[in-house]
Design a protein around this motif. Structure first.
Motif, PDB file in Angstrom:
ATOM      1  N   UNK A 401       0.826  -1.218   0.000  1.00 52.46           N
ATOM      2  CA  UNK A 401       0.000   0.000   0.000  1.00 52.46           C
ATOM      3  C   UNK A 401       0.862   1.269   0.000  1.00 52.46           C
ATOM      4  N   UNK A 402       1.718   1.389  -0.987  1.00 49.48           N
ATOM      5  CA  UNK A 402       2.584   2.563  -1.061  1.00 49.48           C
ATOM      6  C   UNK A 402       1.803   3.852  -1.325  1.00 49.48           C
ATOM      7  N   UNK A 403       0.580   3.727  -1.787  1.00 50.79           N
ATOM      8  CA  UNK A 403      -0.199   4.929  -2.066  1.00 50.79           C
ATOM      9  C   UNK A 403      -0.500   5.740  -0.807  1.00 50.79           C
ATOM     10  N   UNK A 404      -0.363   5.120   0.380  1.00 53.50           N
ATOM     11  CA  UNK A 404      -0.643   5.878   1.604  1.00 53.50           C
ATOM     12  C   UNK A 404       0.390   6.972   1.831  1.00 53.50           C
ATOM     13  N   UNK A 405       1.506   6.935   1.105  1.00 54.73           N
ATOM     14  CA  UNK A 405       2.497   8.013   1.223  1.00 54.73           C
ATOM     15  C   UNK A 405       2.054   9.266   0.484  1.00 54.73           C
ATOM     16  N   UNK A 406       0.947   9.188  -0.237  1.00 55.45           N
ATOM     17  CA  UNK A 406       0.457  10.376  -0.936  1.00 55.45           C
ATOM     18  C   UNK A 406       0.241  11.545  -0.002  1.00 55.45           C
ATOM     19  N   UNK A 430      -2.769  16.663  -7.505  1.00 52.47           N
ATOM     20  CA  UNK A 430      -1.809  15.851  -8.243  1.00 52.47           C
ATOM     21  C   UNK A 430      -1.605  14.484  -7.585  1.00 52.47           C
ATOM     22  N   UNK A 431      -1.579  14.471  -6.273  1.00 56.01           N
ATOM     23  CA  UNK A 431      -1.449  13.186  -5.584  1.00 56.01           C
ATOM     24  C   UNK A 431      -2.743  12.387  -5.657  1.00 56.01           C
ATOM     25  N   UNK A 432      -3.855  13.091  -5.679  1.00 55.49           N
ATOM     26  CA  UNK A 432      -5.136  12.400  -5.835  1.00 55.49           C
ATOM     27  C   UNK A 432      -5.180  11.678  -7.180  1.00 55.49           C
ATOM     28  N   UNK A 433      -4.732  12.371  -8.237  1.00 55.79           N
ATOM     29  CA  UNK A 433      -4.732  11.779  -9.575  1.00 55.79           C
ATOM     30  C   UNK A 433      -3.798  10.572  -9.634  1.00 55.79           C
ATOM     31  N   UNK A 434      -2.666  10.671  -8.923  1.00 54.79           N
ATOM     32  CA  UNK A 434      -1.689   9.594  -8.943  1.00 54.79           C
ATOM     33  C   UNK A 434      -2.168   8.372  -8.166  1.00 54.79           C
ATOM     34  N   UNK A 435      -2.823   8.597  -7.021  1.00 56.14           N
ATOM     35  CA  UNK A 435      -3.015   7.489  -6.075  1.00 56.14           C
ATOM     36  C   UNK A 435      -4.443   6.977  -5.929  1.00 56.14           C
ATOM     37  N   UNK A 436      -5.439   7.789  -6.209  1.00 54.29           N
ATOM     38  CA  UNK A 436      -6.796   7.399  -5.844  1.00 54.29           C
ATOM     39  C   UNK A 436      -7.254   6.172  -6.633  1.00 54.29           C
ATOM     40  N   UNK A 437      -7.641   5.148  -5.887  1.00 52.82           N
ATOM     41  CA  UNK A 437      -8.146   3.935  -6.524  1.00 52.82           C
ATOM     42  C   UNK A 437      -7.077   3.105  -7.191  1.00 52.82           C
ATOM     43  N   UNK A 440       0.102   1.505  -5.851  1.00 51.70           N
ATOM     44  CA  UNK A 440       1.407   1.926  -6.356  1.00 51.70           C
ATOM     45  C   UNK A 440       2.495   1.032  -5.783  1.00 51.70           C
ATOM     46  N   UNK A 441       3.592   0.951  -6.518  1.00 54.28           N
ATOM     47  CA  UNK A 441       4.775   0.256  -6.024  1.00 54.28           C
ATOM     48  C   UNK A 441       5.728   1.288  -5.439  1.00 54.28           C
TER      49      UNK A 441
END
Length: 482
Positions: A401-406, A430-437, A440-441
């Motif tokens: 769950x690397x997206x939690x670093x957003x 920008x982080x929302x676009x990268x991570x939401x749903x 990520x590695x």
């Protein structure tokens, strides 16, 4: 539709000896709640009534309240107090026999104690003055003078000697688990979704902190008592002995019992202190219920594994199961206890005009209310001792769950923007676009960080961050429990 009366005859279970308990607290779960019997049972109520009547006789004679009453010698006072100390099965049966005639429980206690006083010359010594003070038993008292003091003594004993030590021990065990696992990183879930990581110890510390706060409230609760006659006016007291300072006599007696004196009542002590105490205990129950449901969920997620008990069965058909029954049992018992405590707190504060008898029936359910809570505490303690933390599982979950670093990255971008770094526009979006749903590695997140143009030291700090290290001050916060 009429019931079928043609069913075969059965052994009447109500006639089986020894008697079969109707409720689970006196049956299946008796060992866990037995200590409360010494405080909150019907027998304990009668023993407390005897104690109040004994101490009242001693108080009146020790302070020369009633003219002509002899002062009791130390062995005579001890003789009376031994009636309380030796109160057991024989005395319980004798009281029951007297009550069958009086059809009044407090009057039965009065006659019971008068029997002991009348027997003093044979049991103690021939020249004892005890027979002269027989009519000081229940002198100027109404039944509620005896009952309210008895219940206060009973509840205080149950809380201080049984329930509170068990609750403190449980909370200390939760705090010890929090300290042990203060540094174990764990993915947090808000709304059931992956969120900013924490540590297992910090989350347990939150629950221990909440429980301890409620225990501090319970420790400071008062236990009130009154002794002022049939309608709270000292009418009989003044009619019998007009020159006595009856308010002082009442106050010193109540305080002698270790209770807080209530100077203004109707026939009954108003029970507000009980409502306050029961609300606090119910709130402790509900925090503990939250702990039980959280631990149950952690077991379901695999955060905790349960240590199998040799010979135990988790399911009648699925041999692999180790069910979290201790926490489920605790949930149910906490709900029952809280419901009873809520009812006690809501109803005991109301009595029609100068007195009605609803509180008499209601108060007989104080024992079950505390019993279900004590049983839940016992189950949670047993359940916690059978848990093991799956650290490897927690590590795998964090790494997935690397997206939690957003959150961390967009916060660093905001700070850089305020410091005048260019290219930091719309960090949240920008982080929302990268991570939401998306999942990520580590490489996905580090590549994004490298592309932002942050100052080198910030880039390095974020590149070195991982879900397992993004726990903020969680470990240090556990120290607040010390």
């Amino acid at each position: 539709m009429p019931l079928d009366d043609a069913s075969p005859a059965r052994v009447p279970l109500a006639d089986v000896t020894p008697a079969i308990a109707l409720g689970p607290l006196d049956g299946r779960y008796r060992p866990a709640v037995a200590p409360l019997v010494d405080h909150l049972s019907e027998a304990a109520l009668n023993r407390a009534r005897v104690e109040v009547e004994v101490e009242w006789v001693i108080h009146l004679t020790s302070h020369a309240v009633v003219p002509g009453a002899p002062e009791l010698a130390p062995d005579e006072q001890q003789y009376l107090r031994d009636v309380v100390a030796t109160f057991g099965a024989g005395e319980i049966a004798e009281l029951a026999e007297i009550e069958r005639t009086t059809v009044h429980d407090v009057k039965a206690v009065e006659y019971f104690l008068k029997r002991r006083i009348a027997a003093a010359p044979d049991a103690l010594r021939a020249d004892t003055v005890l027979p002269q003070v027989g009519e000081l038993v229940h002198f100027a008292l109404t039944s509620e003078d005896v009952n309210n003091l008895s219940y206060a003594l009973m509840v205080r004993g149950a809380v201080h000697e049984v329930w509170f030590p068990a609750a403190v021990a449980l909370t200390d065990e939760v705090a010890a688990l929090a300290a042990e696992h203060a540094d174990v990183p764990m993915l947090a879930l808000t709304h059931g979704q992956p969120a900013t990581p924490t540590t297992l110890g910090k989350e347990l510390a939150v629950l221990a902190h909440r429980l301890r706060r409620q225990l501090r409230r319970i420790a400071s609760d008062e236990y009130l008592g009154k002794l002022n006659g049939a309608t709270g006016t000292y009418g009989a007291h003044l009619a019998a002995v007009p020159d006595a300072d009856w308010q002082m006599v009442s106050r010193t007696f109540v305080e002698h019992l270790g209770l807080t004196w209530n100077p203004l009542t109707t026939q009954i002590e108003s029970h507000d202190w009980q409502a306050e105490l029961y609300a606090d205990v119910a709130r402790f129950n509900r925090v503990l219920h939250n702990l039980a449901t959280d631990v149950w969920t952690y077991i379901s997620r695999g955060v905790f594994t349960q240590i199998p008990v040799a010979g135990a069965t988790g399911s009648s058909t699925m041999p692999h199961k180790v069910n979290p029954i201790r926490f489920e049992n605790a949930e149910a018992n906490l709900e029952i206890s809280s419901a009873l405590l809520d009812t006690l707190a809501a109803t005991l504060v109301t009595s029609r005009l100068q007195r009605d008898l609803t509180d008499s029936t209601t108060q007989r359910n104080i024992g079950p209310a505390f019993g279900h809570s004590l049983l839940a505490i016992d189950n949670v303690r047993r359940g916690l001792r059978a848990l093991s933390v799956d650290v490897a599982m927690l590590a795998r979950e964090l790494d997935a769950n690397w997206e939690v670093l957003g959150e961390a990255v967009q916060s660093a971008m905001r700070a850089a923007s305020v410091a005048g770094v260019a290219g930091m526009d719309n960090p949240y979006e920008r982080l929302k676009e990268l991570t939401r749903g998306r999942r990520l590695t580590a490489e996905d997140m580090r590549s994004f960080v490298d592309s932002l143009g942050l100052p080198a030291d910030v880039t390095e700090r974020l590149r070195n961050l991982s879900p397992a290290t993004y726990t903020g001050m969680a470990s240090a916060l556990v120290a607040h429990l010390e």
